[in-house]
Enzyme design. Structure first.
Site, PDB file in Angstrom:
ATOM      1  N   LEU A 103       0.887  -1.161   0.000  1.00  0.00           N
ATOM      2  CA  LEU A 103       0.000   0.000   0.000  1.00  0.00           C
ATOM      3  C   LEU A 103       0.921   1.206   0.000  1.00  0.00           C
ATOM      4  O   LEU A 103       1.866   1.256   0.799  1.00  0.00           O
ATOM      5  CB  LEU A 103      -0.896   0.023   1.247  1.00  0.00           C
ATOM      6  CG  LEU A 103      -2.137  -0.868   1.263  1.00  0.00           C
ATOM      7  CD1 LEU A 103      -2.782  -0.833   2.640  1.00  0.00           C
ATOM      8  CD2 LEU A 103      -3.140  -0.435   0.199  1.00  0.00           C
ATOM      9  N   ASP A 104       0.679   2.174  -0.880  1.00  0.00           N
ATOM     10  CA  ASP A 104       1.624   3.274  -0.968  1.00  0.00           C
ATOM     11  C   ASP A 104       1.562   4.174   0.269  1.00  0.00           C
ATOM     12  O   ASP A 104       0.694   4.040   1.128  1.00  0.00           O
ATOM     13  CB  ASP A 104       1.446   4.065  -2.272  1.00  0.00           C
ATOM     14  CG  ASP A 104       0.114   4.790  -2.364  1.00  0.00           C
ATOM     15  OD1 ASP A 104      -0.296   5.412  -1.379  1.00  0.00           O
ATOM     16  OD2 ASP A 104      -0.507   4.743  -3.442  1.00  0.00           O
ATOM     17  N   LEU A 105       2.518   5.089   0.357  1.00  0.00           N
ATOM     18  CA  LEU A 105       2.697   5.942   1.537  1.00  0.00           C
ATOM     19  C   LEU A 105       1.411   6.622   1.975  1.00  0.00           C
ATOM     20  O   LEU A 105       1.095   6.672   3.174  1.00  0.00           O
ATOM     21  CB  LEU A 105       3.779   6.988   1.236  1.00  0.00           C
ATOM     22  CG  LEU A 105       4.075   8.005   2.333  1.00  0.00           C
ATOM     23  CD1 LEU A 105       4.758   7.331   3.514  1.00  0.00           C
ATOM     24  CD2 LEU A 105       4.944   9.137   1.787  1.00  0.00           C
TER      25      LEU A 105
END
Length: 235
Positions: A103-105
């Site tokens: 999951l991206d930042l």
């Protein structure tokens, strides 16, 4: 048993297969005192394998975890930029686990982690397509035409993605809450889809993965998967 070195490291829970390849490339793995190279094979029952200065242990008890990842954490075991990682949220976990997928930042929600390398590789393989559900808050008008565009095959980074199921949860003239159901989950796929449709993602949360639901798990908290959840993922 003899096999590719990165596969052995992954199976013993020391790192994912991709991370193991990176460690080998960086010269952080030795076999019988010699620096390992990519493509090398080894026997985990006969050879002495050292990863980052630590002997490769016997296969640990498998652990499977669900984490509610908050925004602002990167989905890696370590970060060269010194940013907070999801591992900071698992300091009280007795096992050494690593993330399944990403999951991206700036995204949040359900993230699965394990020390079972074979299971992680199965889950991330393109042939093992599990539905992922995201709740997404966007800025911009979502009319029937935009909704149809999001559901249709779309080119992202030179690749035609599989059709995505998109449902409008609520909307106003300038914003909407959407539900995305997809199986691929390519890099920043939903954000890029919304950008092509003229929408700006304000919040992106994964609420389900392969039938495993986020439920009441609070941001930053984690729990072990139940036997039934594990059977669901392995089907």
């Amino acid at each position: 048993m003899t096999g590719r070195l990165q596969k052995i490291i992954s199976a013993h829970g020391a790192a994912s297969r991709r991370a193991a390849e990176q460690l080998i490339s960086e010269g952080k793995v030795t076999v019988n005192g010699k620096t390992a190279t990519l493509g090398m094979t080894a026997d985990d029952e006969k050879d002495t394998i050292i990863v980052c200065g630590k002997p490769l242990n016997l296969r640990p008890e498998p652990v499977y975890i669900a984490l509610n990842k908050p925004e602002g954490y990167v989905t890696t075991v370590s970060d060269e930029k010194g940013r907070k990682t999801v591992m900071d949220l698992l300091r009280d976990c007795p096992a050494r686990v690593y993330p399944i997928g990403r999951l991206d930042l700036n995204s949040c929600g359900l993230l699965l982690l394990t020390n079972d390398g074979e299971f992680a590789n199965m889950m991330m393989h393109p042939s093992h397509l599990k539905e992922k559900i995201y709740n997404v808050r966007v800025r911009g008008e979502v009319n029937d035409q935009i909704s149809a565009l999001l559901c249709a095959p779309m080119e992202i980074d030179g690749y035609i993605i599989k059709p995505v199921k998109v449902r409008i949860l609520s909307r106003s003239d300038k914003a909407a809450r959407l539900e995305f159901r997809l199986t691929e989950g390519r890099n920043r796929q939903i954000r890029k889809m919304c950008e092509k449709a003229g929408l700006k993602v304000q919040r992106l949360e994964r609420v389900s993965y392969g039938g495993i639901k986020l439920g009441g798990l609070k941001p930053g908290d984690w729990r072990y998967l139940s036997d039934e959840e594990l059977r669901c993922l392995k089907r």
